[in-house]
Design a protein around this motif. Sequence first.
Motif, PDB file in Angstrom:
ATOM      1  N   ILE A 245      48.783  66.286   3.724  1.00 17.69           N
ATOM      2  CA  ILE A 245      49.957  65.232   3.032  1.00 17.69           C
ATOM      3  C   ILE A 245      50.833  65.083   4.143  1.00 17.69           C
ATOM      4  N   GLU A 246      51.520  65.971   5.238  1.00 20.54           N
ATOM      5  CA  GLU A 246      52.258  66.325   5.849  1.00 20.54           C
ATOM      6  C   GLU A 246      52.126  65.114   6.722  1.00 20.54           C
ATOM      7  N   ALA A 247      50.882  65.491   7.270  1.00 23.67           N
ATOM      8  CA  ALA A 247      50.292  64.895   8.752  1.00 23.67           C
ATOM      9  C   ALA A 247      49.899  63.451   8.477  1.00 23.67           C
ATOM     10  N   ASP A 248      50.076  63.081   7.336  1.00 27.46           N
ATOM     11  CA  ASP A 248      49.743  61.342   7.116  1.00 27.46           C
ATOM     12  C   ASP A 248      51.258  60.697   6.424  1.00 27.46           C
ATOM     13  N   PHE A 249      52.228  61.406   6.222  1.00 28.91           N
ATOM     14  CA  PHE A 249      52.862  61.062   6.125  1.00 28.91           C
ATOM     15  C   PHE A 249      54.001  60.732   7.514  1.00 28.91           C
ATOM     16  N   ALA A 250      53.884  61.556   8.631  1.00 33.40           N
ATOM     17  CA  ALA A 250      53.923  61.441   9.956  1.00 33.40           C
ATOM     18  C   ALA A 250      53.297  60.067  10.857  1.00 33.40           C
ATOM     19  N   ARG A 251      52.050  60.344  10.269  1.00 30.91           N
ATOM     20  CA  ARG A 251      51.606  58.780  11.100  1.00 30.91           C
ATOM     21  C   ARG A 251      51.597  57.812  10.073  1.00 30.91           C
ATOM     22  N   ALA A 252      52.069  57.396   8.816  1.00 34.28           N
ATOM     23  CA  ALA A 252      52.454  56.423   8.438  1.00 34.28           C
ATOM     24  C   ALA A 252      53.545  56.105   8.914  1.00 34.28           C
ATOM     25  N   ARG A 253      54.698  56.852   9.079  1.00 35.08           N
ATOM     26  CA  ARG A 253      56.242  56.743   9.298  1.00 35.08           C
ATOM     27  C   ARG A 253      55.595  56.459  10.957  1.00 35.08           C
ATOM     28  N   ASP A 254      55.072  57.291  11.856  1.00 28.82           N
ATOM     29  CA  ASP A 254      55.044  56.504  13.007  1.00 28.82           C
ATOM     30  C   ASP A 254      54.369  54.751  13.526  1.00 28.82           C
ATOM     31  N   ALA A 255      53.125  54.771  12.324  1.00 26.56           N
ATOM     32  CA  ALA A 255      52.810  53.707  12.982  1.00 26.56           C
ATOM     33  C   ALA A 255      53.556  51.797  11.931  1.00 26.56           C
ATOM     34  N   ALA A 256      55.018  52.685  11.005  1.00 27.13           N
ATOM     35  CA  ALA A 256      55.673  51.404  10.791  1.00 27.13           C
ATOM     36  C   ALA A 256      57.304  51.538  11.473  1.00 27.13           C
TER      37      ALA A 256
ATOM     38  N   LEU B 218      80.373  51.610  -1.014  1.00 25.84           N
ATOM     39  CA  LEU B 218      78.870  52.830  -0.560  1.00 25.84           C
ATOM     40  C   LEU B 218      78.886  53.019   0.491  1.00 25.84           C
ATOM     41  N   GLU B 219      79.541  53.782   1.079  1.00 26.50           N
ATOM     42  CA  GLU B 219      79.165  53.333   2.560  1.00 26.50           C
ATOM     43  C   GLU B 219      78.135  53.415   2.879  1.00 26.50           C
ATOM     44  N   GLN B 220      77.624  54.755   3.018  1.00 28.15           N
ATOM     45  CA  GLN B 220      76.222  55.279   3.593  1.00 28.15           C
ATOM     46  C   GLN B 220      75.176  55.898   1.904  1.00 28.15           C
ATOM     47  N   VAL B 221      73.813  55.614   2.104  1.00 30.22           N
ATOM     48  CA  VAL B 221      72.631  56.541   1.191  1.00 30.22           C
ATOM     49  C   VAL B 221      71.434  56.549   1.922  1.00 30.22           C
ATOM     50  N   ARG B 222      71.556  58.098   2.268  1.00 27.54           N
ATOM     51  CA  ARG B 222      70.371  59.191   2.762  1.00 27.54           C
ATOM     52  C   ARG B 222      69.370  59.153   1.248  1.00 27.54           C
ATOM     53  N   TRP B 223      67.718  58.924   2.170  1.00 23.16           N
ATOM     54  CA  TRP B 223      67.224  59.385   1.141  1.00 23.16           C
ATOM     55  C   TRP B 223      65.906  60.313   1.446  1.00 23.16           C
ATOM     56  N   PHE B 224      65.931  61.197   1.187  1.00 22.16           N
ATOM     57  CA  PHE B 224      65.440  62.202   1.003  1.00 22.16           C
ATOM     58  C   PHE B 224      64.295  62.628   0.316  1.00 22.16           C
ATOM     59  N   GLN B 225      63.198  63.477  -0.068  1.00 23.67           N
ATOM     60  CA  GLN B 225      61.751  63.818   0.029  1.00 23.67           C
ATOM     61  C   GLN B 225      61.990  65.249   0.154  1.00 23.67           C
ATOM     62  N   ALA B 226      61.251  66.290  -0.398  1.00 26.54           N
ATOM     63  CA  ALA B 226      60.749  67.514   0.397  1.00 26.54           C
ATOM     64  C   ALA B 226      59.414  68.015   0.624  1.00 26.54           C
ATOM     65  N   GLU B 227      59.106  67.801   1.739  1.00 22.56           N
ATOM     66  CA  GLU B 227      57.848  68.211   2.351  1.00 22.56           C
ATOM     67  C   GLU B 227      57.156  69.201   1.024  1.00 22.56           C
ATOM     68  N   SER B 228      55.636  68.270   1.178  1.00 25.61           N
ATOM     69  CA  SER B 228      54.906  69.071  -0.186  1.00 25.61           C
ATOM     70  C   SER B 228      54.492  70.506   0.266  1.00 25.61           C
TER      71      SER B 228
END
Length: 787
Positions: free
Chosen positions: A602-613, A587-597
């Motif tokens: 919501i997307e701004a919060d997601f982007a902010r959290a990702r940036d902070a992390a 199992l060489e690679q796993v990429r995890w996706f979710q659809a933009e809402s």
Amino acid sequence: MGRGLWAVLWMFSVAGIHAQQAPASRPGATAQEVMPTPGVDVNPFRQLGPELPTPNTYRTASGAPGHEYWQQRADYDIKVRLDDVARRIDGEERITYFNNSPDMLRYVWLQLDQNQSAKDSDAELIRETRMSDRMTFDQVRKLEPEFDGGFRIGKVADASGKPLTYTVNKTMMRVELPQPLQPGGKFVFDVSWWYPINDRIKYGGRSGYEYFEEDDNCLYTIAQFYPRMVVYSDETGWQHKQFLGAGEFTLNFGNYTVAITLPADHVVASTGELVNAKEVLTAEQRTRLSRAFTSNEPVMIVTEEEARKNEPSRSKAQKTWVFKAENVRDFAWASSRKFLWDAMGVEVGAKRVWAMSYYPKEGNPLWEQYSTKAVAQTLLTYSKHTVDYPYPVAISVHSKWIGMEYPMICFNGGRPEPDGTYTDRTKYGMITVIIHEVGHNFFPMIINSDERQWTWMDEGLNTFCQYLTEKEWDRNYPARRGSARDIREYMAGDKSRMSPIMTNSESIWQFGNNAYGKPATALNILRETVMGRELFDYAFKEYARRWAFRHPSPADFFRTMEDASGVDLDWFWRGWFYTTDHVDIALEQVRWFQAESGDPVIEADFARARDAAKPADISLLRDRTAIPVTRLEADPKLHDFYTTTDPFAVLEMDKAEAASVLAGLEEGDRAMLRDGRNYYECTFRNLGGLVMPLVVELEFSDGTREVRRIPAEIWKMGTPTVTKVFVTERPLTRILLDPYLELADVDMSNNSWPPRPEPSRFELYKEKQRPEGENPMQRARRDGERE
Ligand SMILES: [Zn+2]
């Protein structure tokens, strides 16, 4: 089953059951090496073409016998005498040979298998020998053969007694016919011979005698004791491969009458039915026998007490035991003064058959408790998966070390210690070998494949059914061969000491793993993972039904399994039977996706959290103290729109635009934006070469699991990697390839996302604590004596 030496190794390796280690580390092949070379067609899904013989009127493309299928037949009327003092067999036989072929025959060939133990046999000459600086007396003795076995042919004559011209070529004999034998004709002729019986313990062999010094008796297991007809078939003509020892036998069906003359105090076990019981058994024995037939527990026909009493007997009288067997491919028997004998009846299909065991007192307590019941279970399980056992009797005879099979009778090892204790390895080794050898009644005695060519066709199929029987004997049976997890170590090994399953019996590296373990495992994988039990069981039974009392070839098996199941298995036969590739899928690679809402907040919060992390940059961290104040911090006049605006801020206009996009969507599409589903894109790499289905376990944060099964055809383009997206409602904590160890994947360390180390332990020790060689029963006894 095989040679003495092999059987010895086999008994020892049962010890490995409990010490099963994680598979060896990944073999040398790199991903690069197993990738297809451009321009060369190595797609594992290409159909089997030139590998299989062209179908014809004898054997069809569906794997069934054709409308003009034929096979020869040979009937034998044999009289043999056992000389218990000289330890030799004298015999004469009348052979009636039926030419059912469409061909005219000018000569016939016989097999002289005993010639394998002649001093100058090819088997002896081609045995490689070497010297070393230190050698035991035995090792040096074995450089030159001591025992000179082999048939001494007396007369070869036609039915009127007229001598026939014959030529012995090593283990074969050509007899010239006075007139050509026409299709549909038969030829009757007589042969007489004698041969010295081999000491099986000293010189090995599939048959022979074991000498018991304490009571000066022999236990004879007698086989290959008469010149037998070579098979003439549509596939090979006369099967002219000499008997070298590893490749067993290619034999015709026929009817036998065999009269065995020996000391009156011997008890005889044999292929076939005893037809003169009144002359050779006591009234008491006959009464016990009739009681045994209706009993569901073994009944003693000769008890241990009676056998002990018989041991010192030296009867001067002779008795002749007469046995008849119909439609068998061979005949064997055993005799001794030492035999205990027990029997019971077993209901198989519409009739009741005998299960019996013969053993010296040295076999007890194990044999009395287990042997006949193991015979019975074998008949039941095999009959379910193949055809109903067609013969009237199945016999297990105790014989130190070996396991060797003949129609209705087999010789099996498994002997307790002289003090009556035994290890569980001895116990399970014994039951295993009995199941295996009794199972050979089906492969190859009934489904009569060519053992001289293909060991796997009888040993592999038999070991597979043996595995099924072991599981019906005991859920926790320490089965050694059959499950995918147990074949991994072998398949990950050195390829230069490995053969494809489709290799002639004499040229096989690692005989047991190649011809027993791997094909048995392959069938189990077909049954559990590739085809499923329902399709597999039907097709496997159909193969047995089609080829019972006939001579199947490998192609007949391959074709029938596909024909009766509707599953294309060419890729599987190709990979598992024609190559030495193994399974290693990563199992060489796993990429995890979710659809933009679709919701900008919501997307701004997601982007902010990702940036902070985001992980901190090392220079940035150090500069926090190394640079006390930056120019921008010190000078407010440097600020503008870009340094003062939240980059994730959402404008009213953004919201309005998003709302109008949403309003333009179908309801179904809108729901998809809101369902929060997870998309895991998994890439699998084929490192081992064998393509297999993908069995993928998805584990959620609450510990629940779900298994997805993808057919092997996902690899159909022959690429080294394939990619598949798994959609889940909740996020996953783990993805595991082959959670039930059903794919024989040799390296599980690359099967998990996230990767997971396998814990293991090592032993820290000072010195051995127990007396050498003490078994658990002996230890328990010693414990009881301690008080
Ligand atoms: Zn076998």
